[in-house]
Design a protein around this motif. Structure first.
Motif, short mmCIF file in Angstrom:
data_model
loop_
_atom_site.label_atom_id
_atom_site.label_comp_id
_atom_site.label_asym_id
_atom_site.label_seq_id
_atom_site.Cartn_x
_atom_site.Cartn_y
_atom_site.Cartn_z
N ASP A 31 35.91 44.75 43.29
CA ASP A 31 35.25 45.98 43.66
C ASP A 31 36.11 47.20 43.55
O ASP A 31 36.00 48.19 43.06
CB ASP A 31 34.55 46.01 45.08
CG ASP A 31 33.19 45.73 45.18
OD1 ASP A 31 32.58 46.27 44.11
OD2 ASP A 31 32.68 45.19 46.02
N LEU A 32 37.50 46.93 43.86
CA LEU A 32 38.39 48.00 44.04
C LEU A 32 38.95 48.29 42.57
O LEU A 32 39.01 49.62 42.15
CB LEU A 32 39.60 47.62 44.64
CG LEU A 32 40.56 48.34 45.39
CD1 LEU A 32 39.92 49.42 46.15
CD2 LEU A 32 41.68 47.41 45.91
N ALA A 33 38.74 47.46 41.49
CA ALA A 33 38.97 47.45 40.16
C ALA A 33 37.84 48.48 39.70
O ALA A 33 38.36 49.31 39.05
CB ALA A 33 39.09 46.14 39.58
N ALA A 34 36.67 48.40 39.95
CA ALA A 34 35.55 49.04 39.53
C ALA A 34 35.80 50.47 39.97
O ALA A 34 35.60 51.45 39.43
CB ALA A 34 34.31 48.51 39.89
N ASP A 35 36.10 50.54 41.31
CA ASP A 35 36.33 51.95 41.77
C ASP A 35 37.49 52.67 41.09
O ASP A 35 37.25 53.79 41.18
CB ASP A 35 36.90 51.56 43.41
CG ASP A 35 35.71 51.27 44.34
OD1 ASP A 35 34.50 51.16 44.06
OD2 ASP A 35 36.26 50.84 45.38
N GLU A 36 38.30 51.91 40.55
CA GLU A 36 39.45 52.82 39.87
C GLU A 36 39.27 52.91 38.73
O GLU A 36 39.99 53.42 37.76
CB GLU A 36 40.70 52.00 40.02
CG GLU A 36 41.25 51.81 41.38
CD GLU A 36 42.09 53.15 41.91
OE1 GLU A 36 42.44 53.92 41.10
OE2 GLU A 36 42.11 53.26 43.29
N GLY A 37 37.97 52.77 38.09
CA GLY A 37 37.41 52.95 36.93
C GLY A 37 37.70 51.84 35.61
O GLY A 37 37.60 52.02 34.63
N ALA A 38 38.02 50.54 36.13
CA ALA A 38 38.24 49.52 35.23
C ALA A 38 36.80 49.20 34.54
O ALA A 38 35.72 49.58 35.14
CB ALA A 38 38.75 48.27 36.09
N THR A 39 36.82 48.74 33.56
CA THR A 39 35.29 48.27 32.62
C THR A 39 35.53 46.74 32.56
O THR A 39 34.47 46.31 32.25
CB THR A 39 35.10 49.04 31.42
OG1 THR A 39 36.15 49.21 30.73
CG2 THR A 39 34.90 50.61 31.80
N TRP A 40 36.56 46.38 32.64
CA TRP A 40 36.78 44.87 32.30
C TRP A 40 37.59 44.41 33.41
O TRP A 40 38.54 44.75 33.60
CB TRP A 40 37.38 44.55 31.02
CG TRP A 40 36.59 44.55 29.60
CD1 TRP A 40 36.39 45.98 29.14
CD2 TRP A 40 36.04 43.55 29.18
NE1 TRP A 40 35.43 45.39 27.86
CE2 TRP A 40 35.42 44.12 27.79
CE3 TRP A 40 36.11 42.27 28.93
CZ2 TRP A 40 34.60 43.50 26.79
CZ3 TRP A 40 35.33 41.34 28.37
CH2 TRP A 40 34.64 41.90 27.12
N ILE A 41 37.27 42.97 33.87
CA ILE A 41 38.10 42.28 34.68
C ILE A 41 38.42 40.92 33.92
O ILE A 41 37.65 40.71 33.18
CB ILE A 41 37.42 42.36 36.04
CG1 ILE A 41 36.07 41.44 35.81
CG2 ILE A 41 37.39 43.47 36.63
CD1 ILE A 41 35.86 40.10 36.77
#
Ligand code: G3P
Ligand code: MG
Length: 250
Positions: A31-41
């Protein structure tokens, strides 16, 4: 997910989510990665005793949970509710759990994230390998059409099995530098791969160029320095796995 067509744009893969700011491979980290603008995990998957795919890096629970022992000794997904996967990192993450791949799929759909699913271990023989790849494919079938997936592994038998049974998914072959032998092109072809995922250490411009010239996307792990990430992408790498996705995206 639809048939994956490799795009070969520069891709920043948030490795295990944002593991410097939340416990790796948990909903909080993704969720934090998505909050920071990540599009791929990037994430790691293996199966417990009843064949349910779960999200965890190590075969043992010890490092990232309050439990001890092998994940293969977890009987059913219900048992995951009793495992704390956050306190080892910081007390405020005590409610984080080891999640199932199904729970991750829900998050990918909700947060519009794409994922590199790294299949781990392959310690349990051929029959379990088939259980493993079929269970993962069955979870991924619940993804929205626009979500993109790369299936990767250090285990070439796992990748060959996955590709033979579920050819609609893009494959990336993971390599440690010391294991990158001159048969890499044969391995990539036999695995039905679209990508090679080499280790960063010792990787040269010539090698990146050779992989690209052979028609493969090149996603490098694990790159935690901005200058090195830029260098690799300038050489033609198509992506980097990084623990500092928040800093590289900015
Ligand atoms: O998928 C890239 C990278 O995660 C491979 O190594 O040990 O971090 O899973 P590891
Ligand atoms: Mg991994």
């Amino acid at each position: 997910a639809t048939q994956h067509v490799p795009t070969f744009n520069s891709t920043i893969f948030a490795h295990r989510g944002l593991p410097s700011r939340a416990p790796e491979n948990t909903l909080a980290a993704f969720d934090l990665a998505a909050d920071e603008g990540a599009t791929w995990i990037e994430t790691d998957v293996d199966i417990i005793a009843d064949g349910t795919p779960i999200i965890i890096h190590d075969t043992a629970l010890d490092r990232t949970t309050d439990h001890r022992g092998k994940l293969y000794d977890i009987a059913t997904a219900e048992e995951l509710a009793g495992i704390d996967a956050g306190s080892w990192f910081a007390p405020e993450f005590a409610s984080e759990r080891v999640i199932t791949l199904d729970a991750l799929v829900d998050l990918l759909n909700r947060r519009k994230l794409n994922a590199n699913i790294e299949i781990k271990a392959n310690e349990q023989g051929a029959e379990r390998t088939i259980v493993l790849v079929d269970a993962i494919a069955s979870s991924l079938a619940r993804l929205d059409d626009e979500r993109e997936i790369i299936i990767s592994s250090f285990s070439q038998p796992v990748l060959m099995t996955f590709h033979a049974r579920h050819p609609e998914y893009a494959i990336g072959v993971l390599y440690e530098t010391a294991a990158l032998y001159d048969d890499w092109l044969s391995v990539l072809e036999l695995c039905g791969a679209s990508y090679i995922h080499p280790e960063d250490a010792g990787l040269t411009r010539e090698r990146v160029q050779a992989f690209r010239d052979a028609g493969y996307g090149v996603n490098v792990w694990t790159v935690d320095a901005r200058d090195r990430a830029n260098e690799l992408l300038n050489w033609g790498a198509t992506g980097v796995f990084t623990n500092i996705a928040d800093q590289l995206i900015r």
